[in-house]
Design an enzyme around this catalytic site. Sequence first.
Site, PDB file in Angstrom:
ATOM      1  CG  HIS A  24      -1.932  -0.801   1.029  1.00  0.00           C
ATOM      2  ND1 HIS A  24      -2.874  -1.181   2.094  1.00  0.00           N
ATOM      3  CD2 HIS A  24      -2.605  -1.322  -0.171  1.00  0.00           C
ATOM      4  CE1 HIS A  24      -3.831  -2.112   1.749  1.00  0.00           C
ATOM      5  NE2 HIS A  24      -3.557  -2.163   0.341  1.00  0.00           N
ATOM      6  CG  HIS A  72      -9.953  -7.520  -3.477  1.00  0.00           C
ATOM      7  ND1 HIS A  72     -10.760  -6.250  -3.398  1.00  0.00           N
ATOM      8  CD2 HIS A  72      -8.788  -7.383  -2.679  1.00  0.00           C
ATOM      9  CE1 HIS A  72      -9.898  -5.696  -2.614  1.00  0.00           C
ATOM     10  NE2 HIS A  72      -8.896  -6.137  -2.329  1.00  0.00           N
ATOM     11  CD  GLU A  79      -5.974  -3.141  -2.397  1.00  0.00           C
ATOM     12  OE1 GLU A  79      -6.377  -3.871  -1.717  1.00  0.00           O
ATOM     13  OE2 GLU A  79      -5.170  -2.364  -1.953  1.00  0.00           O
ATOM     14  CG  ASP A 100      -3.101  -6.989  -3.536  1.00  0.00           C
ATOM     15  OD1 ASP A 100      -3.985  -6.202  -3.881  1.00  0.00           O
ATOM     16  OD2 ASP A 100      -3.012  -7.425  -2.438  1.00  0.00           O
ATOM     17  CG  HIS A 113      -9.483  -4.828   2.527  1.00  0.00           C
ATOM     18  ND1 HIS A 113      -8.563  -3.404   2.334  1.00  0.00           N
ATOM     19  CD2 HIS A 113      -9.087  -5.625   1.559  1.00  0.00           C
ATOM     20  CE1 HIS A 113      -7.807  -3.803   1.519  1.00  0.00           C
ATOM     21  NE2 HIS A 113      -7.985  -4.808   0.735  1.00  0.00           N
ATOM     22  CG  ASP A 124      -7.267  -8.760   0.513  1.00  0.00           C
ATOM     23  OD1 ASP A 124      -5.969  -9.399  -0.031  1.00  0.00           O
ATOM     24  OD2 ASP A 124      -7.550  -7.805  -0.035  1.00  0.00           O
ATOM     25  CE1 TYR A 184      -3.192  -9.023   4.564  1.00  0.00           C
ATOM     26  CE2 TYR A 184      -5.238  -9.527   5.680  1.00  0.00           C
ATOM     27  CZ  TYR A 184      -4.514  -9.252   4.544  1.00  0.00           C
ATOM     28  OH  TYR A 184      -5.099  -9.602   3.372  1.00  0.00           O
ATOM     29  CG  HIS A 221      -1.830 -11.281   0.436  1.00  0.00           C
ATOM     30  ND1 HIS A 221      -1.098 -10.595  -0.267  1.00  0.00           N
ATOM     31  CD2 HIS A 221      -3.117 -10.547   0.596  1.00  0.00           C
ATOM     32  CE1 HIS A 221      -1.604  -9.565  -0.966  1.00  0.00           C
ATOM     33  NE2 HIS A 221      -2.906  -9.569  -0.493  1.00  0.00           N
TER      34      HIS A 221
END
Length: 396
Positions: free
Chosen positions: A23, A79, A81, A83, A145, A164, A192, A225
């Site tokens: 991030h 998701h 995002e 990554d 999230h 996540d 995390y 992750h």
Amino acid sequence: MHFEIKDSVFWVGKIDWELRKFHGEEYSAQRGSSYNSYLIKDEKTVLIDTVWAPFADEFIEQLSETVDLNSIDYIVANHGEIDHSGALAKLLERIPGKPVYCTANAVKSLKGHYHQDWNFQVVKTGHRLPLGQRELIFVEAPMLHWPDSMFCYLTKSEILFSNDAFGQHYATESIYNDLADPSELWEECIKYYANILTPFNSFVKKKIEEVVSLNLPVSMICPSHGVIWRDDPMQIVRKYQQWASDYADNQFTLIYDTMWNSTRRIAEAIADGINAADPSIKLKIHNAARSDKTAIITDIFRSKGVMVGSPTINRGILSAVGGILEQIRGLSFKKKKAASFSSYGWSGEASAIINDLLAKSGFEPLAQGPRILWYPDDNALKQCFDYGKALVKAIN
Ligand code: FEO
């Protein structure tokens, strides 16, 4: 190195040993991370999530050694995002038109990032995708999230792909939870949770209740992750239930920055007072300008109370203290107590500024901490020590 985790389900992700910041510069990933992508081979072949963009070429090259890319029938984007979606654009250049199953919000985030009109197939909780012998069941997981987040569950194999949630920024060749070093693993799990999921505690609790009420057997939890939970996979779910309930250990954290050591001496004298009154309280002391901010947030998460201190400078507070207070505000900690302390030479606004920011961040106020003029002498240090001693009743 790709490998089968169970019943023709393969891990096809990327372990990122070099990652140290995530991030942007916000999250310290001292133990690296992984971007877990999964391939399910049934009568239909499904790819779940991809990897971060810098590894896109490597990902596609290795994936094409594990499966003929053209034989991939469906892609699931749990998701949007970067990554997890970072290799999607390059992959879809190789296999254009393949359907991408995701939430309505993920269409927004994926279109917003890549500006492509891919073959989106919007799914909602309860939608099923038949694969042949098994089905994928989708479960929207908004705010775990991001608003676009989703889980999916593979029947018969009893695998929950949780994206996540339940993950860690933790690079390890021992990709299963029972093979990982437990102290490292749990430290990365709580770090995390504290830094990413704290603001969404109520969503976490409700989603876990919802998923548990479905009575789906879970033999494995595969996050996007870190390690795969195969040994007692529900242990991380139980831990999340605990963490989502405004968690606190018997811990207290003092955070400060200092110009000429006055504020540092105050912090240490308060800590001495707390320790003298109750040595069982775990004390953490951080100079906000020098400590790792991800570690500071994790310590606040574990604490029932915090104190924040700064000298007054230019009628304000030091920028490192301002920075950590902004992070604290965004994380919406609940049921934690807080107070300020400060040193000053002239106008002395620091404590009032910190108190205001702590109140706006939802902390319950403790008695005003010491405000010491110039450098603390023995009397001032005794005042700080006595304040710390008196504080113990208020935080217990
Ligand atoms: Fe691991 Fe929200 O991305």
